[in-house]
Design a protein around this motif. Structure first.
Motif, short mmCIF file in Angstrom:
data_model
loop_
_atom_site.label_atom_id
_atom_site.label_comp_id
_atom_site.label_asym_id
_atom_site.label_seq_id
_atom_site.Cartn_x
_atom_site.Cartn_y
_atom_site.Cartn_z
N LEU A 191 2.27 2.09 -10.83
CA LEU A 191 1.04 1.32 -10.74
C LEU A 191 1.39 -0.11 -11.09
O LEU A 191 1.77 -0.42 -12.22
CB LEU A 191 -0.02 1.87 -11.70
CG LEU A 191 -1.37 1.17 -11.69
CD1 LEU A 191 -2.02 1.27 -10.31
CD2 LEU A 191 -2.28 1.78 -12.74
N GLU A 192 1.29 -0.99 -10.09
CA GLU A 192 1.65 -2.39 -10.29
C GLU A 192 0.63 -3.28 -9.59
O GLU A 192 0.38 -3.10 -8.39
CB GLU A 192 3.06 -2.66 -9.75
CG GLU A 192 3.55 -4.07 -9.98
CD GLU A 192 4.97 -4.28 -9.49
OE1 GLU A 192 5.73 -4.93 -10.20
OE2 GLU A 192 5.31 -3.77 -8.40
N LYS A 193 0.06 -4.20 -10.33
CA LYS A 193 -0.92 -5.15 -9.80
C LYS A 193 -2.07 -4.44 -9.07
O LYS A 193 -2.53 -4.88 -8.02
CB LYS A 193 -0.25 -6.16 -8.88
CG LYS A 193 0.79 -7.01 -9.60
CD LYS A 193 1.46 -7.98 -8.69
CE LYS A 193 2.53 -8.74 -9.47
NZ LYS A 193 3.31 -9.63 -8.62
N GLY A 194 -2.48 -3.31 -9.62
CA GLY A 194 -3.61 -2.58 -9.05
C GLY A 194 -3.27 -1.69 -7.87
O GLY A 194 -4.17 -1.07 -7.29
N TYR A 195 -2.01 -1.60 -7.50
CA TYR A 195 -1.59 -0.77 -6.38
C TYR A 195 -0.72 0.38 -6.87
O TYR A 195 0.18 0.17 -7.69
CB TYR A 195 -0.81 -1.59 -5.34
CG TYR A 195 -1.66 -2.64 -4.68
CD1 TYR A 195 -2.50 -2.32 -3.61
CD2 TYR A 195 -1.65 -3.96 -5.14
CE1 TYR A 195 -3.29 -3.29 -3.01
CE2 TYR A 195 -2.43 -4.94 -4.55
CZ TYR A 195 -3.25 -4.59 -3.48
OH TYR A 195 -4.04 -5.54 -2.89
N LEU A 196 -0.99 1.56 -6.34
CA LEU A 196 -0.22 2.75 -6.70
C LEU A 196 0.76 3.04 -5.57
O LEU A 196 0.39 3.08 -4.40
CB LEU A 196 -1.15 3.95 -6.90
CG LEU A 196 -0.50 5.23 -7.40
CD1 LEU A 196 0.07 5.03 -8.80
CD2 LEU A 196 -1.50 6.37 -7.38
N GLN A 197 2.03 3.22 -5.93
CA GLN A 197 3.05 3.50 -4.94
C GLN A 197 3.88 4.70 -5.39
O GLN A 197 4.18 4.85 -6.57
CB GLN A 197 3.96 2.29 -4.76
CG GLN A 197 4.93 2.45 -3.63
CD GLN A 197 5.63 1.15 -3.28
OE1 GLN A 197 5.47 0.15 -3.95
NE2 GLN A 197 6.41 1.18 -2.24
N SER A 198 4.25 5.54 -4.43
CA SER A 198 5.01 6.74 -4.71
C SER A 198 6.46 6.56 -4.26
O SER A 198 6.72 6.04 -3.17
CB SER A 198 4.39 7.92 -3.95
OG SER A 198 5.15 9.08 -4.13
N PHE A 199 7.39 6.96 -5.11
CA PHE A 199 8.82 6.92 -4.80
C PHE A 199 9.38 8.33 -4.96
O PHE A 199 9.20 8.94 -6.01
CB PHE A 199 9.56 5.98 -5.76
CG PHE A 199 9.17 4.54 -5.63
CD1 PHE A 199 9.90 3.69 -4.83
CD2 PHE A 199 8.09 4.03 -6.32
CE1 PHE A 199 9.56 2.34 -4.71
CE2 PHE A 199 7.72 2.70 -6.22
CZ PHE A 199 8.46 1.85 -5.41
N LYS A 200 10.06 8.84 -3.94
CA LYS A 200 10.67 10.17 -4.03
C LYS A 200 12.00 10.07 -4.77
O LYS A 200 12.74 9.12 -4.61
CB LYS A 200 10.90 10.75 -2.64
CG LYS A 200 9.63 11.14 -1.94
CD LYS A 200 9.92 11.80 -0.62
CE LYS A 200 8.61 12.18 0.05
NZ LYS A 200 8.83 12.81 1.35
#
Length: 82
Positions: free
Chosen positions: A49-58
């Motif tokens: 969770l960075e700057k209000g954005y959620l990102q998924s990394f496998k």
């Protein structure tokens, strides 16, 4: 299951037991930890969770760090080209 710094007060034997238990656990886990070795042994996906954005990394934590370096370099190159 939600775990917040689960290895903070564990010795090596108990940390290994916890890793084995969680590896066999068949439900979702949310782990907050600064123990990178523990994360490498347990996780197969990192949510950032960075700057209000959620990102998924496998992958595990080490794989996440590699992917993050590549992503940052790509974004910086795109910014410079713009």
């Amino acid at each position: 299951m939600i775990l917040d710094e689960p290895t903070n007060h564990l010795d090596i034997v108990m940390t290994q037991w916890l890793e084995k238990y969680l590896a066999e656990f068949k439900c979702g886990l949310l782990i907050v930890s600064h123990d990178s070795a523990f994360l490498d042994n347990i996780v197969d996906r990192i949510l950032e969770l960075e700057k209000g954005y959620l990102q998924s990394f496998k992958g595990n934590y080490s794989k996440y760090l590699e992917q993050k370096v590549i992503q940052t370099a790509t974004q910086e190159a795109a910014y410079a080209a713009q």
